[in-house]
Write a protein that holds these residues in place. Structure first.
Motif, PDB file in Angstrom:
ATOM      1  N   THR A   1       0.846  -1.191   0.000  1.00 28.84           N
ATOM      2  CA  THR A   1       0.000   0.000   0.000  1.00 28.84           C
ATOM      3  C   THR A   1       0.879   1.238   0.000  1.00 28.84           C
ATOM      4  O   THR A   1       1.978   1.219   0.551  1.00 28.84           O
ATOM      5  CB  THR A   1      -0.938  -0.009   1.226  1.00 28.84           C
ATOM      6  OG1 THR A   1      -1.913   1.005   1.084  1.00 28.84           O
ATOM      7  CG2 THR A   1      -0.192   0.198   2.530  1.00 28.84           C
TER       8      THR A   1
ATOM      9  N   GLY B   1     -17.217   0.806  -2.951  1.00 21.24           N
ATOM     10  CA  GLY B   1     -16.242   1.162  -1.920  1.00 21.24           C
ATOM     11  C   GLY B   1     -14.874   1.385  -2.499  1.00 21.24           C
ATOM     12  O   GLY B   1     -14.683   1.329  -3.711  1.00 21.24           O
ATOM     13  N   SER B   2     -13.926   1.659  -1.613  1.00 20.95           N
ATOM     14  CA  SER B   2     -12.516   1.963  -1.903  1.00 20.95           C
ATOM     15  C   SER B   2     -12.299   3.433  -2.204  1.00 20.95           C
ATOM     16  O   SER B   2     -11.159   3.889  -2.266  1.00 20.95           O
ATOM     17  CB  SER B   2     -11.930   1.143  -3.065  1.00 20.95           C
ATOM     18  OG  SER B   2     -12.058  -0.226  -2.826  1.00 20.95           O
ATOM     19  N   ALA B   3     -13.372   4.177  -2.446  1.00 18.32           N
ATOM     20  CA  ALA B   3     -13.286   5.632  -2.653  1.00 18.32           C
ATOM     21  C   ALA B   3     -14.697   6.182  -2.463  1.00 18.32           C
ATOM     22  O   ALA B   3     -15.672   5.406  -2.482  1.00 18.32           O
ATOM     23  CB  ALA B   3     -12.780   5.938  -4.053  1.00 18.32           C
ATOM     24  N   ALA B   4     -14.785   7.496  -2.299  1.00 20.25           N
ATOM     25  CA  ALA B   4     -16.099   8.114  -2.052  1.00 20.25           C
ATOM     26  C   ALA B   4     -17.019   7.917  -3.254  1.00 20.25           C
ATOM     27  O   ALA B   4     -16.632   8.174  -4.397  1.00 20.25           O
ATOM     28  CB  ALA B   4     -15.910   9.587  -1.767  1.00 20.25           C
TER      29      ALA B   4
ATOM     30  N   GLU C   1     -22.761   1.517   0.328  1.00 22.90           N
ATOM     31  CA  GLU C   1     -21.400   2.066   0.412  1.00 22.90           C
ATOM     32  C   GLU C   1     -20.772   1.679   1.742  1.00 22.90           C
ATOM     33  O   GLU C   1     -21.407   1.792   2.798  1.00 22.90           O
ATOM     34  CB  GLU C   1     -21.392   3.588   0.259  1.00 22.90           C
ATOM     35  CG  GLU C   1     -19.955   4.097   0.274  1.00 22.90           C
ATOM     36  CD  GLU C   1     -19.799   5.569  -0.100  1.00 22.90           C
ATOM     37  OE1 GLU C   1     -20.814   6.263  -0.242  1.00 22.90           O
ATOM     38  OE2 GLU C   1     -18.638   6.000  -0.238  1.00 22.90           O
TER      39      GLU C   1
ATOM     40  N   TYR D   1     -16.719   1.403   3.954  1.00 22.12           N
ATOM     41  CA  TYR D   1     -15.408   2.041   4.053  1.00 22.12           C
ATOM     42  C   TYR D   1     -14.379   1.046   4.608  1.00 22.12           C
ATOM     43  O   TYR D   1     -14.671   0.333   5.575  1.00 22.12           O
ATOM     44  CB  TYR D   1     -15.531   3.260   4.962  1.00 22.12           C
ATOM     45  CG  TYR D   1     -14.253   3.716   5.599  1.00 22.12           C
ATOM     46  CD1 TYR D   1     -13.374   4.555   4.923  1.00 22.12           C
ATOM     47  CD2 TYR D   1     -13.919   3.303   6.898  1.00 22.12           C
ATOM     48  CE1 TYR D   1     -12.193   4.972   5.522  1.00 22.12           C
ATOM     49  CE2 TYR D   1     -12.745   3.725   7.503  1.00 22.12           C
ATOM     50  CZ  TYR D   1     -11.885   4.555   6.807  1.00 22.12           C
ATOM     51  OH  TYR D   1     -10.721   4.973   7.396  1.00 22.12           O
ATOM     52  N   GLY D   2     -13.224   1.001   3.979  1.00 22.05           N
ATOM     53  CA  GLY D   2     -12.194   0.094   4.479  1.00 22.05           C
ATOM     54  C   GLY D   2     -10.807   0.550   4.107  1.00 22.05           C
ATOM     55  O   GLY D   2     -10.611   1.651   3.584  1.00 22.05           O
ATOM     56  N   MET D   3      -9.843  -0.316   4.355  1.00 23.08           N
ATOM     57  CA  MET D   3      -8.441   0.022   4.117  1.00 23.08           C
ATOM     58  C   MET D   3      -7.621  -1.265   4.133  1.00 23.08           C
ATOM     59  O   MET D   3      -7.968  -2.207   4.861  1.00 23.08           O
ATOM     60  CB  MET D   3      -7.988   0.951   5.250  1.00 23.08           C
ATOM     61  CG  MET D   3      -6.810   1.795   4.955  1.00 23.08           C
ATOM     62  SD  MET D   3      -6.689   3.048   6.247  1.00 23.08           S
ATOM     63  CE  MET D   3      -5.106   3.727   5.847  1.00 23.08           C
TER      64      MET D   3
ATOM     65  N   ILE E   1     -20.943   6.567   4.962  1.00 22.00           N
ATOM     66  CA  ILE E   1     -20.379   5.206   4.922  1.00 22.00           C
ATOM     67  C   ILE E   1     -21.035   4.278   5.934  1.00 22.00           C
ATOM     68  O   ILE E   1     -20.721   3.086   5.957  1.00 22.00           O
ATOM     69  CB  ILE E   1     -18.838   5.238   5.105  1.00 22.00           C
ATOM     70  CG1 ILE E   1     -18.455   6.021   6.359  1.00 22.00           C
ATOM     71  CG2 ILE E   1     -18.163   5.798   3.845  1.00 22.00           C
ATOM     72  CD1 ILE E   1     -16.985   5.919   6.732  1.00 22.00           C
TER      73      ILE E   1
ATOM     74  N   ASP F   1      -7.981   9.097   7.786  1.00 20.70           N
ATOM     75  CA  ASP F   1      -9.213   9.605   7.170  1.00 20.70           C
ATOM     76  C   ASP F   1      -9.985  10.442   8.185  1.00 20.70           C
ATOM     77  O   ASP F   1     -10.127  10.055   9.350  1.00 20.70           O
ATOM     78  CB  ASP F   1     -10.103   8.436   6.705  1.00 20.70           C
ATOM     79  CG  ASP F   1      -9.485   7.709   5.539  1.00 20.70           C
ATOM     80  OD1 ASP F   1      -9.161   8.375   4.541  1.00 20.70           O
ATOM     81  OD2 ASP F   1      -9.307   6.475   5.623  1.00 20.70           O
TER      82      ASP F   1
ATOM     83  N   ILE G   1     -17.320  10.628   5.434  1.00 17.87           N
ATOM     84  CA  ILE G   1     -15.903  10.965   5.220  1.00 17.87           C
ATOM     85  C   ILE G   1     -15.805  12.399   4.710  1.00 17.87           C
ATOM     86  O   ILE G   1     -16.502  12.765   3.759  1.00 17.87           O
ATOM     87  CB  ILE G   1     -15.269  10.022   4.161  1.00 17.87           C
ATOM     88  CG1 ILE G   1     -15.358   8.566   4.594  1.00 17.87           C
ATOM     89  CG2 ILE G   1     -13.840  10.436   3.832  1.00 17.87           C
ATOM     90  CD1 ILE G   1     -14.212   8.027   5.379  1.00 17.87           C
TER      91      ILE G   1
ATOM     92  N   ARG H   1      -8.868  13.518   3.914  1.00 17.71           N
ATOM     93  CA  ARG H   1      -7.732  12.838   4.545  1.00 17.71           C
ATOM     94  C   ARG H   1      -6.842  13.855   5.227  1.00 17.71           C
ATOM     95  O   ARG H   1      -6.879  15.038   4.876  1.00 17.71           O
ATOM     96  CB  ARG H   1      -6.901  12.096   3.490  1.00 17.71           C
ATOM     97  CG  ARG H   1      -7.532  10.819   2.993  1.00 17.71           C
ATOM     98  CD  ARG H   1      -6.509  10.029   2.213  1.00 17.71           C
ATOM     99  NE  ARG H   1      -5.372   9.693   3.068  1.00 17.71           N
ATOM    100  CZ  ARG H   1      -5.335   8.626   3.866  1.00 17.71           C
ATOM    101  NH1 ARG H   1      -6.335   7.797   3.920  1.00 17.71           N
ATOM    102  NH2 ARG H   1      -4.277   8.391   4.609  1.00 17.71           N
TER     103      ARG H   1
ATOM    104  N   LYS I   1      -6.408   9.221  -4.318  1.00 13.94           N
ATOM    105  CA  LYS I   1      -7.214   8.028  -4.645  1.00 13.94           C
ATOM    106  C   LYS I   1      -7.708   8.190  -6.066  1.00 13.94           C
ATOM    107  O   LYS I   1      -8.490   9.096  -6.367  1.00 13.94           O
ATOM    108  CB  LYS I   1      -8.400   7.913  -3.693  1.00 13.94           C
ATOM    109  CG  LYS I   1      -8.147   6.966  -2.541  1.00 13.94           C
ATOM    110  CD  LYS I   1      -8.575   5.537  -2.856  1.00 13.94           C
ATOM    111  CE  LYS I   1      -7.958   4.535  -1.913  1.00 13.94           C
ATOM    112  NZ  LYS I   1      -8.431   3.187  -2.101  1.00 13.94           N
TER     113      LYS I   1
ATOM    114  N   LYS J   1      -4.933   3.609  -4.183  1.00 13.68           N
ATOM    115  CA  LYS J   1      -4.299   4.612  -3.329  1.00 13.68           C
ATOM    116  C   LYS J   1      -2.899   4.869  -3.877  1.00 13.68           C
ATOM    117  O   LYS J   1      -2.139   3.927  -4.105  1.00 13.68           O
ATOM    118  CB  LYS J   1      -4.217   4.071  -1.915  1.00 13.68           C
ATOM    119  CG  LYS J   1      -3.755   5.053  -0.890  1.00 13.68           C
ATOM    120  CD  LYS J   1      -3.658   4.301   0.410  1.00 13.68           C
ATOM    121  CE  LYS J   1      -3.634   5.154   1.604  1.00 13.68           C
ATOM    122  NZ  LYS J   1      -3.543   4.314   2.802  1.00 13.68           N
TER     123      LYS J   1
END
Ligand code: MLC
Ligand code: AMP
Length: 491
Positions: free
Chosen positions: A145, A268-271, A290, A292-294, A314, A373, A384, A387, A394, A399
């Motif tokens: 990442t 997911g993965s972005a707004a 929707e 939210y994760g990482m 989210i 975030d 959200i 950042r 993103k 990322k």
């Protein structure tokens, strides 16, 4: 994850994978992964967390390798099929990968690396062997990442971390053995690996791969009516909507009818822009869920499966995950105040590979993972806001570190300096833009792009360029990225 493989022994004859117009059962996966494990072990008792890097497109072979590595006690290091050689080499060196395995199509591409333990998947012969007992507390996977410090970091997750990431989702989203998901995402990130592949297999359900995203192929698969789940990044929904709008009415009706039968669909993965959510609702009849994760924690916050899915939000923490909002000193903020999302739970990763200082910095003293975030809790739903670093971009759900791109570009002989930023973009979320400071004459962008392609994957390439005598700086000489962004809006 080792428990996932054990579970599959109860669903031997069920359909597990659809790829390349072929269907594979859980039994097929167990047999192929046993051969992989036996090959890797080569009469040793246990791989003891050796790093096994593999370059294979989303396919049955990918899963057989992933399972085989886990069964032999190794750490799976999936490589990105879009990376140029220097990026692959970086991961191999950083993990000190003991093996490098690929399918035939990548053999020529990888051979200049001269890895001492380089093998073709196709040469792995079927064998049986005693397999080790792999404890769930052991390391299972390393995913790379981008961070705020130049080079990508290896995120290490244990079998227990992955189990927790899976079960949080399978219970919350009510995964069922009858489900079939279409997976069009790359398999070197959690969205494609955990949320789709692992959740499906854990549930005794089926994961269908389309190795590269293509709007028409996705619609064709939808229309066949076998798939009932879809998950993607907002860029993909944006592209599907655009393509749908170009199609004749009869084709549109066929697609919409098929989509209406889906169980649910996730973004997911972005707004997710509210406009995309609304357009997809009118096409498919589904309000996208929707979440939210990482990479470091799998999924943490999700809109409800049942109940209101609130656009632009989210949702709430998943059952196994504890979330708080904190200020810059890591104190919990007052209700109604924005703060950094900090997370605790069995889902959270154990460490950045061989980077103890960076690992320590990303946790508070009392063990909360600092996501970077910024969010607000608004009437029971998290939203959200952005950042805490302008250097994280993103784009297309990837990322990307502005600093990493700058470091590469600074090595170009005709550039004195460079500043990279992300600019808002309806399709990509953010588009990468570079401000170049040439050492003498103006730089030929066309030539520069070719030079960059050999060093960076396509999704990390800047798309917009300007050339200046210097970058905007503050009194301390530090580049002011927000000022830099403004320079692009005036062109
Ligand atoms: C590609 N292109 C871009 C671009 N990426 N242009 C602008 N910005 C970008 N970021 C251009 C290419 O140069 C090319 O142009 C054209 O688009 C097609 O390139 P491609 O590589 O074939 O793109 P495509 O396959 O269409 O890819 C789009 C995509 C892909 C959305 C399918 O970006 C993708 O798979 N994104 C998902 C990433 C992901 O899995 N993220 C999850 C991370 S985990 P030309 O001119 O050459 O034709 C995570 C945690 C969580 O975030 O919460 O899930
Ligand atoms: P990655 O490091 O690739 O796993 O990306 C994780 C980042 O993606 C998070 O830190 C967020 O910034 C972003 N992200 C993921 N899901 C969402 C979402 N639903 N809305 C906004 N940002 C998101």
């Amino acid at each position: 994850m080792i428990e996932l493989i054990e579970r599959s022994k109860h669903t031997l004859n069920r359909k597990a994978i659809v790829a390349n117009d072929k269907t594979y059962s859980f039994q097929d996966l167990l047999e192929a992964s046993e051969s992989v494990a036996a090959f890797l072990l080569n009469r040793n008792a246990d791989l003891k967390e050796a790093r096994i890097a593999f370059l294979v497109k989303p396919s049955f072979e990918y899963v057989a390798l992933q399972w085989g590595i886990w069964r032999a006690g190794g750490i799976a290091v999936p490589l990105c099929t879009k990376h140029p050689l220097p990026s692959i080499k970086y991961v191999l060196d950083d993990t000190q990968a003991d093996f490098l395995i690929c399918t035939g199509e990548y053999q020529q591409f990888l051979s200049p690396l001269k890895h001492s333990n380089f093998h073709l998947y196709e040469n792995i012969a079927s064998k049986k062997t005693e397999l080790p007992d792999v404890e769930m507390s052991r390391r299972a996977m390393i995913l790379y990442t981008s961070g705020t410090t130049g080079n990508p970091k290896g995120v290490v997750t244990t079998h227990n971390n992955i189990k927790s990431q899976i079960t949080d989702l399978t219970t919350s989203w009510q995964w069922q053995a009858e489900d079939q998901i279409l997976n069009v995402l790359p398999l070197h990130h959690v969205h494609g690996i955990v949320n789709m592949l692992c959740c499906a297999l854990w549930s005794g359900a089926c994961c269908q791969f389309l190795p590269a995203f293509n709007e028409d192929e996705v619609f064709d698969i939808f229309s066949k009516g076998q798939v009932n789940l879809f998950m993607a990044v907002p860029t993909i929904y944006y592209k599907l909507i655009n393509r749908y709008n170009e199609l004749p009415k009869t084709k549109q009706e066929e697609i919409s009818k098929a989509l209406n039968n889906f169980r649910f669909m996730v973004s997911g993965s972005a707004a997710l822009p509210v406009s995309t959510l609304e357009q997809w609702l009118s096409i498919s009849g589904h309000t996208l869920l929707e979440r939210y994760g990482m990479t470091e924690m799998g999924m943490a916050i999700s809109n409800p499966y049942e109940g209101e899915r609130r656009p632009g939000h989210i949702g709430q923490p998943l059952p196994g995950v504890t979330v708080r909002l904190a200020d810059e000193e890591d104190n919990v903020v007052e209700e109604g105040t924005q703060g950094e999302i900090q997370v605790k739970g069995a889902n959270v990763f154990s460490e950045y590979w061989q980077k103890p200082e960076e690992t320590q910095k990303t946790f508070t003293k009392d063990g909360w993972f600092k996501t970077g975030d910024i969010a607000l809790l608004n009437d029971g739903y998290y939203r959200i806001l952005g950042r805490n670093s302008v250097d994280i971009i993103k784009s297309g759900g990837y990322k990307i570190s502005a600093l990493e791109i700058e470091e590469v570009l600074r090595k170009h002989p005709d550039l004195k300096d460079v500043g990279v930023v992300g600019l808002p973009d309806p399709e990509w979320g953010e588009k990468i833009a570079a401000c170049l400071v040439p050492s003498k004459d103006e730089v030929d962008i066309h030539v520069l792009k070719e030079w960059m392609k050999e060093r960076l994957p396509g999704y990390k390439l800047p798309r917009t360029f300007i050339q200046q005598e210097d970058l905007p700086r503050n009194v301390l000489g530090k580049v002011t990225k927000n000022e830099l962004k403004k320079l692009f809006t005036v062109i």
